[in-house]
Motif scaffolding. Structure first.
Motif, PDB file in Angstrom:
ATOM      1  N   CYS A   1      -3.664   3.898 -13.005  1.00 50.11           N
ATOM      2  CA  CYS A   1      -3.491   2.849 -14.008  1.00 50.11           C
ATOM      3  C   CYS A   1      -2.007   2.585 -14.272  1.00 50.11           C
ATOM      4  O   CYS A   1      -1.569   1.432 -14.336  1.00 50.11           O
ATOM      5  CB  CYS A   1      -4.204   3.246 -15.297  1.00 50.11           C
ATOM      6  N   LEU A   2      -1.240   3.643 -14.410  1.00 53.26           N
ATOM      7  CA  LEU A   2       0.203   3.490 -14.632  1.00 53.26           C
ATOM      8  C   LEU A   2       0.873   2.838 -13.424  1.00 53.26           C
ATOM      9  O   LEU A   2       1.843   2.083 -13.572  1.00 53.26           O
ATOM     10  CB  LEU A   2       0.836   4.852 -14.919  1.00 53.26           C
ATOM     11  N   SER A   3       0.348   3.107 -12.233  1.00 58.41           N
ATOM     12  CA  SER A   3       0.851   2.417 -11.039  1.00 58.41           C
ATOM     13  C   SER A   3       0.592   0.923 -11.147  1.00 58.41           C
ATOM     14  O   SER A   3       1.408   0.100 -10.717  1.00 58.41           O
ATOM     15  CB  SER A   3       0.172   2.973  -9.782  1.00 58.41           C
ATOM     16  N   GLY A   4      -0.561   0.562 -11.725  1.00 56.58           N
ATOM     17  CA  GLY A   4      -0.862  -0.843 -11.942  1.00 56.58           C
ATOM     18  C   GLY A   4       0.073  -1.484 -12.944  1.00 56.58           C
ATOM     19  O   GLY A   4       0.474  -2.644 -12.788  1.00 56.58           O
TER      20      GLY A   4
ATOM     21  N   ALA B   1       0.847  -1.190   0.000  1.00 56.30           N
ATOM     22  CA  ALA B   1       0.000   0.000   0.000  1.00 56.30           C
ATOM     23  C   ALA B   1       0.884   1.242   0.000  1.00 56.30           C
ATOM     24  O   ALA B   1       0.631   2.212  -0.729  1.00 56.30           O
ATOM     25  CB  ALA B   1      -0.922   0.003   1.216  1.00 56.30           C
ATOM     26  N   ALA B   2       1.948   1.212   0.816  1.00 59.75           N
ATOM     27  CA  ALA B   2       2.890   2.330   0.853  1.00 59.75           C
ATOM     28  C   ALA B   2       3.642   2.453  -0.472  1.00 59.75           C
ATOM     29  O   ALA B   2       3.882   3.563  -0.974  1.00 59.75           O
ATOM     30  CB  ALA B   2       3.879   2.146   1.998  1.00 59.75           C
ATOM     31  N   ALA B   3       3.997   1.316  -1.051  1.00 60.61           N
ATOM     32  CA  ALA B   3       4.701   1.334  -2.338  1.00 60.61           C
ATOM     33  C   ALA B   3       3.813   1.928  -3.431  1.00 60.61           C
ATOM     34  O   ALA B   3       4.292   2.636  -4.324  1.00 60.61           O
ATOM     35  CB  ALA B   3       5.131  -0.080  -2.716  1.00 60.61           C
ATOM     36  N   TYR B   4       2.525   1.636  -3.365  1.00 62.53           N
ATOM     37  CA  TYR B   4       1.567   2.185  -4.332  1.00 62.53           C
ATOM     38  C   TYR B   4       1.564   3.711  -4.297  1.00 62.53           C
ATOM     39  O   TYR B   4       1.480   4.373  -5.335  1.00 62.53           O
ATOM     40  CB  TYR B   4       0.180   1.621  -4.035  1.00 62.53           C
ATOM     41  N   VAL B   5       1.679   4.294  -3.102  1.00 57.56           N
ATOM     42  CA  VAL B   5       1.720   5.757  -2.973  1.00 57.56           C
ATOM     43  C   VAL B   5       2.918   6.317  -3.731  1.00 57.56           C
ATOM     44  O   VAL B   5       2.810   7.305  -4.466  1.00 57.56           O
ATOM     45  CB  VAL B   5       1.783   6.164  -1.486  1.00 57.56           C
ATOM     46  N   ILE B   6       4.073   5.690  -3.565  1.00 55.89           N
ATOM     47  CA  ILE B   6       5.277   6.140  -4.275  1.00 55.89           C
ATOM     48  C   ILE B   6       5.117   5.949  -5.776  1.00 55.89           C
ATOM     49  O   ILE B   6       5.425   6.849  -6.568  1.00 55.89           O
ATOM     50  CB  ILE B   6       6.513   5.369  -3.759  1.00 55.89           C
ATOM     51  N   ALA B   7       4.614   4.792  -6.166  1.00 57.76           N
ATOM     52  CA  ALA B   7       4.437   4.505  -7.596  1.00 57.76           C
ATOM     53  C   ALA B   7       3.473   5.489  -8.242  1.00 57.76           C
ATOM     54  O   ALA B   7       3.646   5.871  -9.408  1.00 57.76           O
ATOM     55  CB  ALA B   7       3.935   3.076  -7.781  1.00 57.76           C
TER      56      ALA B   7
END
Length: 277
Positions: A199-202, A151-157
């Protein structure tokens, strides 16, 4: 995430030893979550800003938790560098120039304005830097209910995805269009921009699938839902007002992240050409 052995990026500017050092006023993580809700939900939190600490030049030592958060952030940033360098070459025939990530504590300054708990994580196109108060990870987990390292990594991504949009010229074009648009239309453009970043994070997540652990994908999808405009406005005691949305609903955010993850293709993330979000 299995980050053991993953290198840390050198594109990190750590300001935490010289600024902030904590949240004063209404109290720790409680203040952070109020400000985070204000940022994501478009609520005026100006009265609270006077209670935030001013940036200090006095050096300080980082706690063990801060050291760990910094190492984690640098490793996640490094994965984005590897992924986007490869995908730009393979899918776009272009070269990727990575951003700098600024880690700060409390408050700091950027060419896009002052950064604090009120701004939340953000990307500044004026200096090609992503700004992150690592205390936001605690807010995400403890107050917004989005636990887990992914979840934290998603914020950065997500913030790096804004840099990807900047590299592709999308961010500049949207900013140009927003300047002459009504508030409602500007918000609608911003929603499409934010959903594209999800989407780009995905797409990034699909590309780092080899270091994911069971449950990681669910953590990211849950985080996307927890920072949806409708969810946050309800949490703040408001009736959701779609015309004020700037990031998209919980369903939209998680759906577009999933689209990027399932395809692994940049062109899947054309939220501006989508008839429905």
């Amino acid at each position: 995430m299995r980050l053991r052995g993953v290198r840390g990026s050198r594109n990190v500017e750590d300001r935490r030893r010289s600024g902030g050092g904590g949240k004063a006023g209404i109290g720790g993580v409680g203040l952070l979550v109020v400000l985070a809700i204000g940022y994501f939900a478009g609520i005026d939190v100006t009265p609270l800003l006077s209670q935030l600490p001013q940036e200090s030049s006095a050096p300080r030592e980082l706690s063990a938790a801060e050291e760990q958060a910094g190492e984690f952030s640098a490793q996640v940033l490094a994965t984005t560098e590897t992924v986007w360098d490869r995908l730009f070459a393979e899918q776009l025939g272009a070269e990727y120039a990575p951003p700098i990530m600024v880690l700060y504590s409390g408050v700091t300054q950027s060419p896009c304005g002052g950064a604090s708990g009120a701004t939340g994580p953000f990307y500044c196109p004026a200096d090609n830097k992503a700004y992150l108060d690592t205390d936001f990870f605690a807010t995400l987990a403890q107050e917004l209910g989005a636990q887990g390292d992914f979840a934290a990594a998603y914020v950065i991504a997500h913030e790096v995805a804004h840099h990807v949009q900047d590299e592709l010229g999308i961010l500049g074009e949207v900013n140009r269009l927003r300047q002459s648009a009504s508030e409602r239309d500007a918000n609608a453009l911003t929603v499409r921009l934010e959903l594209q970043a999800d989407c780009l994070s995905g797409v990034w997540a699909q590309s780092v699938n080899g270091i994911l652990e069971p449950g990681d994908l669910d953590e990211a999808l849950n985080a996307a839902k927890r920072i949806g405009d409708d969810y946050l406005q309800k949490r703040a005691g408001r009736v959701p007002q779609p015309h004020t949305f700037t990031h998209g609903t919980s369903k939209q955010r998680s759906s577009w992240f999933a689209k990027g993850y399932n395809s692994g293709q940049i062109d899947t993330c054309d939220t501006f050409g989508a008839a429905e979000l």
